[in-house]
Design a protein around this motif. Structure first.
Motif, mmCIF file in Angstrom:
data_model
loop_
_atom_site.group_PDB
_atom_site.id
_atom_site.type_symbol
_atom_site.label_atom_id
_atom_site.label_comp_id
_atom_site.label_asym_id
_atom_site.label_seq_id
_atom_site.Cartn_x
_atom_site.Cartn_y
_atom_site.Cartn_z
ATOM 1 N N ASP A 92 0.831 -1.209 0.000
ATOM 2 C CA ASP A 92 0.000 0.000 0.000
ATOM 3 C C ASP A 92 0.863 1.255 0.000
ATOM 4 O OD1 ASP A 92 -2.216 -1.588 0.027
ATOM 5 O OD2 ASP A 92 -2.658 -1.337 2.160
ATOM 6 N N ALA A 93 1.898 1.259 0.857
ATOM 7 C CA ALA A 93 2.785 2.424 0.932
ATOM 8 C C ALA A 93 3.558 2.606 -0.371
ATOM 9 C CB ALA A 93 3.746 2.269 2.109
ATOM 10 N N MET A 94 3.965 1.481 -0.985
ATOM 11 C CA MET A 94 4.708 1.542 -2.244
ATOM 12 C C MET A 94 3.871 2.173 -3.352
ATOM 13 S SD MET A 94 7.723 0.591 -3.497
ATOM 14 C CE MET A 94 8.314 -0.840 -2.615
ATOM 15 N N ASN A 95 2.601 1.819 -3.417
ATOM 16 C CA ASN A 95 1.717 2.378 -4.448
ATOM 17 C C ASN A 95 1.588 3.884 -4.315
ATOM 18 O OD1 ASN A 95 1.204 -0.153 -5.569
ATOM 19 N ND2 ASN A 95 -0.587 -0.511 -4.279
ATOM 20 N N VAL A 96 1.406 4.366 -3.068
ATOM 21 C CA VAL A 96 1.287 5.808 -2.849
ATOM 22 C C VAL A 96 2.612 6.502 -3.141
ATOM 23 C CG1 VAL A 96 0.747 7.604 -1.156
ATOM 24 C CG2 VAL A 96 -0.495 5.446 -1.109
ATOM 25 N N TRP A 97 3.728 5.898 -2.705
ATOM 26 C CA TRP A 97 5.053 6.478 -2.932
ATOM 27 C C TRP A 97 5.334 6.656 -4.423
ATOM 28 C CZ3 TRP A 97 9.447 4.714 -5.431
ATOM 29 C CH2 TRP A 97 10.615 5.450 -5.200
ATOM 30 N N GLU A 98 4.931 5.661 -5.224
ATOM 31 C CA GLU A 98 5.153 5.757 -6.671
ATOM 32 C C GLU A 98 4.369 6.913 -7.281
ATOM 33 O OE1 GLU A 98 4.083 1.852 -7.945
ATOM 34 O OE2 GLU A 98 6.158 1.169 -7.965
ATOM 35 N N GLU A 99 3.126 7.098 -6.836
ATOM 36 C CA GLU A 99 2.318 8.212 -7.346
ATOM 37 C C GLU A 99 2.961 9.551 -7.013
ATOM 38 O OE1 GLU A 99 -1.565 7.810 -5.712
ATOM 39 O OE2 GLU A 99 -1.990 5.900 -6.732
#
Length: 650
Positions: A630-637
């Protein structure tokens, strides 16, 4: 540290005492479950503790500035706002800080560069932005998304108006909103009533990591065992505290009851022995002194009261029914829905004689629709279903539509079985605790629990050999559910049931049919078997995902002169993005280290034979992987948006 203390509370309704001399303490960070039969005052108690109802006597004290929130079991969120806007209302004070900062921005941007007002305005602006950051203002959107996604409201639904939602969805949103408030002390009354299994599991995980105090009234044993660490129980007419979850309370209370009975029996034996000695020897000159001594011993003895028997509960006993054919039900590529609009298709499964089959799936997937199709209330869209030979159906409707609301309770039952004598009717209704004045009430005047018990005794008397049950435990207390479980286990017919109660599914089911978007999938076991199988599949998918590596270069992603080429608002936005990126990097790095430790622990040979510990480690690994993803997805955005700044200002 106690954040709430209640002393000598008393409450009565219509001259009937609900409880009295009730004392309790709630400590900071405690997670408490309140349990007991229906009608003992659980909901009344938490309303009093939450200051929604006044006690007749007693005193409640709380710590200074304690933020308390309460959610009733029938709470609905009614608002003209969209889903997302309503959730934002929780943070209106924090958002107001940001609004004030934006007003200052506009004021500063309109002034000449050398205006003497600018330093003071910038100082005030910095104070506001620091306060906004301290209040976690930059995380508002992430918090809202986390809660809404957990309660099965995807981003595509954020702009839907709340007034247009179903009752169940409004209930879920009410719970979502109160969780966003993060009060110091949160009271929840039956929070699982309108949740499907996936949402229920998510809520458990969320509440286990909830950092403030939590008090829950619930009849869901599985939920209580997962979430609570302390139990307050209305047990045998008393209110007691137990330092563990629901299972701990059951064992401890049984142990205490057995000890009490043992001591009472021993004392009664001693009293009888002393009394007999006194009666035989008091008149004899040679033994009168000893008899007098024994009599004094009796007089000084503190006599125990006889231990209270089990709490009143229902009695259910399904009769022996005639045998059906070996194949009870077959569905073949069945599609269900309303008005030829397909809700779900490709439903194919078989039910054999004597099986207990649980039908599960998310809310709205079609569980109740399938049941209504099988009993002939609505036609299938296409496909086939067929019951075997000698099948006689009995149906339990969670909405009690089979009950006539304006009939008296006794008439509702007796009219269905007119050949019964009045004594039999009264006896059967009494077996489900419907007695006295209740028999003359109309059905619509009954509580949910009373309606459920009436529907169950009618179902039993029908003597059907195939039972189709739609959420039979919804309105039953834990004791009543256990009685129903035992009765169904003894039943010699076939049971097909819809339920979101995992404890009930575990006790009853030997087959689980999961309704998915792709159709139906059959699992040959109970809830624990189903969950283990589906969890293994999900874990396999997660393992095969290719995760992008974090490139900790956000600060170097922009050129040294980038700031000078940006407007004031753009600089502000870029600072916010970098701050958020740094926060998510920290979350990812921290949890990746934790994941490595958990995986290393799980790989130790000594843990290979400790199934309980291995299961706990597996659950922790899966939770940690989910946090990282979940954190990775937000970080990529965020990283993509920072990169866009770089590209635009090179």
């Amino acid at each position: 540290m106690s954040i709430l203390q209640a002393k000598d509370l008393k409450k009565e309704f219509n001259n009937n005492i609900v409880f009295e001399h009730l004392n309790l303490k709630i400590e900071k960070h405690e997670k408490i479950g309140i349990v007991g039969p229906n009608g003992v005052g659980k909901s009344t108690l938490i309303k009093i503790l939450a200051n929604k109802l006044t006690a007749d006597s007693g005193k409640i004290t709380t710590s200074t500035n304690l933020k308390v929130a309460y959610l009733a079991q029938d709470a609905l969120l009614n608002s003209e706002n969209s889903i997302y806007e309503e959730m934002k209302q929780v943070f209106k004070d924090i958002i107001e800080i940001r609004n004030q900062a934006q007003i200052l921005e506009k004021e500063i941007s309109k002034l000449p560069k050398n205006d003497p007002k600018i330093p003071n305005l910038l100082l005030e602006y910095d104070k506001l932005t620091a306060q906004f950051e301290e209040e976690e203002g930059y995380e508002i959107d992430a918090k809202i998304r986390k809660i809404l996604n957990g309660f099965n409201f995807p981003e595509s639904r954020y702009q839907e108006t709340i007034t247009k939602l179903s009752g169940g969805e409004k209930s879920r949103l009410a719970l979502a909103k109160i969780l966003l408030q993060q009060p110091d002390l949160l009271f929840l009354d039956e929070p699982t009533n309108h949740l499907d299994l996936n949402t229920l599991i998510w809520l458990e995980d969320y509440l286990k990591s909830y950092h403030n105090a939590l008090v829950i009234v619930s009849h869901d044993q599985y939920f209580l065992n997962e979430v609570t660490t302390k139990t307050l129980a209305f047990h045998h007419g008393n209110f007691k505290s137990y330092s563990g979850n629901y299972s701990f309370y059951l064992k401890e209370s049984q142990k205490q009851d057995n000890e009490l009975k043992k001591h009472f029996t021993e004392q009664q034996r001693e009293i009888k022995k002393l009394t007999t000695f006194v009666e035989k020897n008091i008149t004899r000159a040679s033994t009168t002194k000893r008899a007098q001594s024994k009599r004094k011993q009796l007089e000084k003895m503190e006599i125990m009261t006889q231990p209270v028997g089990p709490d009143k509960t229902i009695h259910l006993n399904f009769p022996q029914v005639k045998r059906t054919g070996n194949i009870v039900l077959t569905t073949d590529n069945l599609a269900i829905g309303y008005d030829q609009n397909t809700l779900i298709d490709k439903i194919s499964f078989k039910v054999k004689i004597g099986e207990r089959v649980a039908i599960i799936g998310p809310n709205g997937r079609g569980k109740s629709t399938l049941v209504k199709t099988l009993i002939g209330q609505i036609p299938p869209v296409f496909g086939n279903y067929h019951f075997g030979s000698n099948v006689e159906l009995g149906y339990y409707d969670q909405g009690f539509k089979q009950l006539q609301q304006n009939k008296k309770v006794i008439d509702q039952f007796w009219d269905k079985f007119p050949n019964l004598e009045k004594e039999e009717v009264l006896h059967k209704l009494a077996s489900v605790l419907l007695t006295g004045d209740v028999l003359q009430l109309k059905v619509n005047q009954l509580s949910g629990g009373q309606k459920a018990r009436l529907a169950l005794i009618i179902l039993i008397e029908q003597k059907a050999n195939v039972l189709i049950l739609d959420e039979p435990t919804n309105h039953l207390d834990i004791d009543s559910k256990e009685v129903l479980e035992k009765a169904l286990i003894k039943f010699n017919g076939t049971v097909i049931f819809v339920s979101h109660d995992r404890f009930f599914i575990n006790e009853i089911a030997d087959k689980v049919i999961d309704l998915t978007l792709q159709g139906s999938t059959t699992y040959l076991g109970n809830w624990d078997y189903y969950y283990a199988k589906t969890h293994q599949l999900e874990k396999s998918k997660q393992t095969n995902k290719i995760k992008p590596k974090i490139n900790n270069q956000n600060k170097s992603q922009s050129s040294p002169n980038l700031s000078s080429s940006l407007s004031f608002n753009e600089q502000k936005r870029l600072r916010k993005l970098k701050k958020e990126s740094s926060n998510y990097e920290e979350i990812i790095n921290k949890n990746e280290k934790q994941l490595a430790l958990l995986q290393a622990e799980a790989a130790k040979p000594e843990n290979g034979y400790n199934l309980e510990k291995l299961n706990d480690l597996t659950n922790e690994i899966e939770k940690t992987e989910k946090i990282i993803d979940d954190a990775m997805n937000v970080w990529e955005e965020i990283s993509e948006e920072i990169e866009q700044f770089n590209q635009q200002h090179l």
